[in-house]
Design a protein around this motif. Structure first.
Motif, PDB file in Angstrom:
ATOM      1  N   ALA A   1       0.850  -1.184   0.000  1.00 14.58           N
ATOM      2  CA  ALA A   1       0.000   0.000   0.000  1.00 14.58           C
ATOM      3  C   ALA A   1       0.885   1.233   0.000  1.00 14.58           C
ATOM      4  O   ALA A   1       2.078   1.167   0.283  1.00 14.58           O
ATOM      5  N   THR A   2       0.291   2.355  -0.327  1.00 10.70           N
ATOM      6  CA  THR A   2       0.990   3.643  -0.264  1.00 10.70           C
ATOM      7  C   THR A   2       0.216   4.589   0.637  1.00 10.70           C
ATOM      8  O   THR A   2      -1.008   4.476   0.796  1.00 10.70           O
ATOM      9  N   GLU A   3       0.932   5.524   1.226  1.00  5.32           N
ATOM     10  CA  GLU A   3       0.313   6.492   2.131  1.00  5.32           C
ATOM     11  C   GLU A   3      -0.214   7.677   1.336  1.00  5.32           C
ATOM     12  O   GLU A   3       0.511   8.259   0.529  1.00  5.32           O
ATOM     13  N   SER A   4      -1.480   8.008   1.549  1.00  9.39           N
ATOM     14  CA  SER A   4      -2.070   9.134   0.827  1.00  9.39           C
ATOM     15  C   SER A   4      -1.398  10.442   1.234  1.00  9.39           C
ATOM     16  O   SER A   4      -0.911  10.588   2.362  1.00  9.39           O
ATOM     17  N   GLU A   5      -1.382  11.386   0.316  1.00  7.27           N
ATOM     18  CA  GLU A   5      -0.676  12.638   0.534  1.00  7.27           C
ATOM     19  C   GLU A   5      -1.655  13.788   0.738  1.00  7.27           C
ATOM     20  O   GLU A   5      -2.784  13.774   0.245  1.00  7.27           O
ATOM     21  N   THR A   6      -1.204  14.813   1.460  1.00 11.18           N
ATOM     22  CA  THR A   6      -1.957  16.039   1.693  1.00 11.18           C
ATOM     23  C   THR A   6      -1.169  17.203   1.110  1.00 11.18           C
ATOM     24  O   THR A   6       0.059  17.282   1.300  1.00 11.18           O
ATOM     25  N   ALA A   7      -1.854  18.082   0.423  1.00  6.87           N
ATOM     26  CA  ALA A   7      -1.175  19.232  -0.176  1.00  6.87           C
ATOM     27  C   ALA A   7      -0.442  20.045   0.879  1.00  6.87           C
ATOM     28  O   ALA A   7      -0.937  20.259   1.985  1.00  6.87           O
ATOM     29  N   ARG A   8       0.775  20.469   0.553  1.00  3.31           N
ATOM     30  CA  ARG A   8       1.627  21.314   1.397  1.00  3.31           C
ATOM     31  C   ARG A   8       2.080  20.597   2.675  1.00  3.31           C
ATOM     32  O   ARG A   8       2.489  21.226   3.639  1.00  3.31           O
ATOM     33  N   ALA A   9       1.987  19.273   2.663  1.00  6.87           N
ATOM     34  CA  ALA A   9       2.456  18.478   3.796  1.00  6.87           C
ATOM     35  C   ALA A   9       3.234  17.293   3.270  1.00  6.87           C
ATOM     36  O   ALA A   9       3.179  16.968   2.074  1.00  6.87           O
ATOM     37  N   VAL A  10       3.986  16.649   4.153  1.00  8.54           N
ATOM     38  CA  VAL A  10       4.719  15.444   3.779  1.00  8.54           C
ATOM     39  C   VAL A  10       4.129  14.266   4.540  1.00  8.54           C
ATOM     40  O   VAL A  10       3.464  14.427   5.564  1.00  8.54           O
ATOM     41  N   THR A  11       4.357  13.070   4.036  1.00 12.47           N
ATOM     42  CA  THR A  11       3.845  11.864   4.676  1.00 12.47           C
ATOM     43  C   THR A  11       4.784  11.387   5.768  1.00 12.47           C
ATOM     44  O   THR A  11       5.968  11.755   5.814  1.00 12.47           O
ATOM     45  N   THR A  12       4.274  10.539   6.640  1.00  8.48           N
ATOM     46  CA  THR A  12       5.139   9.942   7.661  1.00  8.48           C
ATOM     47  C   THR A  12       6.190   9.058   7.014  1.00  8.48           C
ATOM     48  O   THR A  12       7.328   8.977   7.492  1.00  8.48           O
ATOM     49  N   THR A  13       5.836   8.390   5.917  1.00  7.03           N
ATOM     50  CA  THR A  13       6.802   7.563   5.201  1.00  7.03           C
ATOM     51  C   THR A  13       7.972   8.404   4.720  1.00  7.03           C
ATOM     52  O   THR A  13       9.143   8.005   4.851  1.00  7.03           O
ATOM     53  N   SER A  14       7.674   9.581   4.185  1.00 11.45           N
ATOM     54  CA  SER A  14       8.724  10.461   3.683  1.00 11.45           C
ATOM     55  C   SER A  14       9.649  10.917   4.809  1.00 11.45           C
ATOM     56  O   SER A  14      10.868  10.973   4.643  1.00 11.45           O
ATOM     57  N   VAL A  15       9.073  11.227   5.962  1.00 13.01           N
ATOM     58  CA  VAL A  15       9.892  11.680   7.096  1.00 13.01           C
ATOM     59  C   VAL A  15      10.839  10.577   7.550  1.00 13.01           C
ATOM     60  O   VAL A  15      12.006  10.832   7.871  1.00 13.01           O
ATOM     61  N   LEU A  16      10.352   9.328   7.578  1.00 15.08           N
ATOM     62  CA  LEU A  16      11.195   8.232   8.049  1.00 15.08           C
ATOM     63  C   LEU A  16      12.286   7.873   7.055  1.00 15.08           C
ATOM     64  O   LEU A  16      13.387   7.465   7.461  1.00 15.08           O
ATOM     65  N   THR A  17      12.017   8.014   5.771  1.00 13.65           N
ATOM     66  CA  THR A  17      12.971   7.551   4.758  1.00 13.65           C
ATOM     67  C   THR A  17      13.865   8.655   4.215  1.00 13.65           C
ATOM     68  O   THR A  17      14.870   8.360   3.565  1.00 13.65           O
ATOM     69  N   ASP A  18      13.538   9.917   4.482  1.00 12.26           N
ATOM     70  CA  ASP A  18      14.308  11.036   3.931  1.00 12.26           C
ATOM     71  C   ASP A  18      14.689  11.999   5.057  1.00 12.26           C
ATOM     72  O   ASP A  18      13.882  12.852   5.457  1.00 12.26           O
ATOM     73  N   PRO A  19      15.899  11.920   5.580  1.00 11.20           N
ATOM     74  CA  PRO A  19      16.303  12.800   6.689  1.00 11.20           C
ATOM     75  C   PRO A  19      16.244  14.286   6.351  1.00 11.20           C
ATOM     76  O   PRO A  19      16.199  15.118   7.257  1.00 11.20           O
ATOM     77  N   ARG A  20      16.226  14.624   5.081  1.00 13.06           N
ATOM     78  CA  ARG A  20      16.226  16.040   4.691  1.00 13.06           C
ATOM     79  C   ARG A  20      14.897  16.734   4.945  1.00 13.06           C
ATOM     80  O   ARG A  20      14.808  17.963   4.872  1.00 13.06           O
ATOM     81  N   GLN A  21      13.861  15.963   5.262  1.00 11.08           N
ATOM     82  CA  GLN A  21      12.547  16.565   5.456  1.00 11.08           C
ATOM     83  C   GLN A  21      12.476  17.424   6.717  1.00 11.08           C
ATOM     84  O   GLN A  21      11.649  18.334   6.812  1.00 11.08           O
ATOM     85  N   ILE A  22      13.304  17.127   7.712  1.00 11.21           N
ATOM     86  CA  ILE A  22      13.307  17.882   8.961  1.00 11.21           C
ATOM     87  C   ILE A  22      14.675  18.504   9.157  1.00 11.21           C
ATOM     88  O   ILE A  22      15.694  17.810   9.061  1.00 11.21           O
ATOM     89  N   ARG A  23      14.679  19.796   9.452  1.00 10.10           N
ATOM     90  CA  ARG A  23      15.941  20.491   9.690  1.00 10.10           C
ATOM     91  C   ARG A  23      16.041  20.891  11.157  1.00 10.10           C
ATOM     92  O   ARG A  23      15.022  21.126  11.813  1.00 10.10           O
TER      93      ARG A  23
END
Length: 647
Positions: free
Chosen positions: A465-487
């Motif tokens: 499955a994939t996690e649905s996205e919200t405009a102007r927001a990032v998914t929890t999957t993206s935060v866990l897999t991409d360290p660049r999402q949080i500074r």
């Protein structure tokens, strides 16, 4: 001192243990009206046959005032419990292990369940997990409790148990007597006086049951309530020399079944002190998962090492360790999601063959289309998350299997989940699958099409499955897999989906780990972390204590929009209806997981059977994925091999 080997035998009282590995106390849950039912013995027979030297059956109370109304806890004081206890002890002995029965009175603790009678305690000290204080035991009440332990011990001995273990740990009644925080009686000012009840119990049980070996379990931690700190534990140990063995563990209720955030057995650093404090055989347990940890404990002075959940995940763990087959051990990941719920019996997220009585495997129903023609005998598994990996693992020894995945590495959601802080236990399960897929061809980094599958007779669709996205927001999957999402320094708003489960909570801990200056969590429901097991919630809240985190409950997200350099989250209070706005640097939304589109695969019905499993069917938990992967493989392995018709 030369440390013992795992395979070395050990004598405890009149008992000869075949090695140094013990299945410590837990229960099967196949119990009603306080008595073990047929099928309970099947569990214990498998556990003992897996190589443990001693198997300690737990979940056994000594009277009706310590059981719950559902009756799914064995009551050893009941004559009606004797047949079930006999089947249990015989099953353990037939498996080659020493059968032991742990006996407990819960005292002021109710396990959060309704009970028929009222809770009792040595003193009027309220448990932090209970709304009121228990009734204080009188001297005659204590005599009755001791008589209950003696009667239950006699029943255990009559049933064939070679040993009983008195549960004086985890903040239950006997531990309440041992702790100065919960035993403020006038005759309990010293450790020796507080241990009097254990001395009495040992004397009266051994007099009533000659030849029965009697051990005791005690625990570290929780000194501020009903436990002992290291000093208190080491002061107590020399006072217990009358017991045949000492079982030492850690924690009180809600902290003694620690989840995967606990990365090292908590007793390991203390073993030198514990060994110096007693001459008795020392059994240590809690969070032992690997050969290195077990051998480290033996080298540091332990005589025996105990595990419970690892035996639930793989009942053959002992024999596999003894044979050096470590990579074949199905690992306990300590997620606590099934083994702690008993719905309806003891189950395990990672073990698909642990099932309710009458079932050969955990109930699961893949979605099936078509019939196999068996032109080639080849099986395609599409998707390498836990469902696909389990199917491939089960099929590998007997089938020609090819595993496909669009990603360059196997793992699917297992790999993502393991990237969350304090959730790396999932990586052990992924490593297990990777180590045991010998003979499976892997076609990775390629999006499979129906044309790729033309030569396969069986197709297992596990595309996740994939996690649905919200405009102007990032998914929890993206935060866990991409360290660049949080500074560092970011104000991060995490929007929970209302179910209080790990995706949003993992995003919170990931943001903190990456240096977020503040994390605000919007919770549509009324509670924090409502979807995770109680023990995990306690550990999580302790980790978050003192961190820059705010939880706003009953706050439903309305929209996310930009306001100059800021991102603004609008949310509505569920009670007042008031609309509020919150400016931040990053918004993370726990989106609904949507099953991937598997509709092209039924086009293959004329040439193959298609089974859809796991999140591709309906996104759920790892346990469902593993069970359905196993069930799909069993369907293939159990099919009649009919040659394809010509033409």
């Amino acid at each position: 001192m030369v440390s013992p080997l795992l395979s070395d035998p050990l004598r405890i009282g009149g008992l000869e243990l075949r090695n140094r590995l013990v299945a410590t106390a837990h229960g099967s849950g196949v119990v009603s009206a306080g008595a073990a039912r047929p099928g309970d013995d099947d569990y214990w027979r498998r556990c003992a046959a897996g190589g443990a030297a001693m198997v300690i059956a737990g979940g056994t109370v000594v009277g009706s005032d310590s059981g719950n109304r559902t009756g799914n806890i064995t009551d050893a004081s009941l004559p009606d419990a004797l047949p079930g206890l006999h089947r249990r002890a015989r099953a353990i002995a037939e498996g080659g292990a020493i059968p032991a029965c742990q006996l407990v009175h819960l005292g002021r603790e109710t396990l959060g369940a309704e009970i028929w009678e009222h809770p009792v305690a040595p003193s009027a000290v309220r448990s932090p997990r209970e709304p009121v204080r228990a009734r204080v035991l009188s001297d005659s009440d204590i005599d009755r409790v001791i008589a209950d332990f003696v009667r239950s011990s006699r029943h255990a001995a009559e049933a064939g148990f070679a040993a009983v273990e008195l549960h004086a740990a985890h903040g239950y009644l006997l531990a309440q007597f041992l702790s100065p925080a919960t035993n403020t009686r006038a005759d309990a000012t010293t450790a020796t006086e507080r241990a009097t009840i254990l001395h009495r119990l040992h004397t009266e049980i051994t007099q009533a049951c000659p030849g029965l070996v009697v051990g005791v379990r005690i625990s570290l931690d929780g000194a501020e309530e009903a436990g002992l700190d290291a000093d208190g534990l080491c002061e107590l140990l020399p006072l217990l020399d009358m017991f045949a063995y000492l079982d030492i563990t850690a924690g009180v209720r809600t902290t003694y079944v620690r989840d995967m955030a606990t990365t090292e057995p908590p007793l390991l650093p203390l073993l030198d002190r514990l060994r110096a404090a007693t001459t008795r055989p020392l059994l240590v347990s809690q969070a032992f998962r690997s050969r290195a940890e077990i051998e480290g404990a033996l080298a540091a002075g332990a005589d025996l090492v105990g595990m419970a959940r690892p035996f639930v995940a793989d009942p053959e763990i002992a024999v596999k360790l003894l044979r050096g087959e470590d990579s074949t051990i199905r690992p306990c990941v300590s997620c606590n999601e099934d083994c702690r719920s008993f719905t309806p019996v003891l189950l395990c997220t990672v073990n698909p063959v642990l099932a309710p009585p009458g079932h050969s495997a955990r109930p699961a129903q893949p979605l099936r289309f078509g019939r196999p023609r068996y032109r080639t005998g080849r099986v395609a598994v599409v998707g390498s998350g836990p469902a696909g990996l389990e199917a491939a693992l089960r099929l590998a020894p007997a089938s020609d299997v090819t595993l496909f995945d669009v990603q360059p590495r196997v793992g699917g959601q297992l790999r993502t989940a393991a990237q969350a802080p304090n959730r790396t236990g999932w990586s052990a399960l992924l490593r297990y699958y990777q180590d045991n897929l010998d003979g499976v061809r892997k076609e990775l980094g390629h999006r499979v099409s129906p044309a790729d599958l033309a030569d396969f007779d069986e197709i297992v669709v596990a595309t996740g499955a994939t996690e649905s996205e919200t405009a102007r927001a990032v998914t929890t999957t993206s935060v866990l897999t991409d360290p660049r999402q949080i500074r560092p320094g970011n104000h991060v708003v995490v929007v929970d989906d209302g179910f209080g489960y790990w995706p949003a909570l993992g995003a919170v801990e990931a943001a903190l780990t990456r240096g977020a200056g503040r994390v605000t969590v919007l919770v549509p429901g009324p509670a924090i972390a409502a979807g995770v097991p109680a023990e995990s919630r306690v550990q999580l809240l302790r980790r978050l204590a003192g961190r820059p985190v705010d939880f706003v409950v009953q706050a439903a997200q309305v929209e996310v929009h930009d306001d100059g350099p800021d991102t603004v989250v609008g949310y509505r209070n569920a009670f007042s209806g008031e609309l509020r706005e919150l400016a931040c640097d990053r918004v993370v939304v726990a989106g609904e997981r949507i099953a991937t589109d598997w509709r092209p695969f039924p086009e293959l019905l004329t040439q193959a059977r298609v089974q859809v499993i796991g999140d591709a069917l309906v996104p759920r938990r790892v346990s469902h994925a593993v069970a359905e992967g196993y069930a799909a493989a069993e369907t293939i392995l159990g099919s009649t091999r009919v040659p394809a018709q010509a033409g």
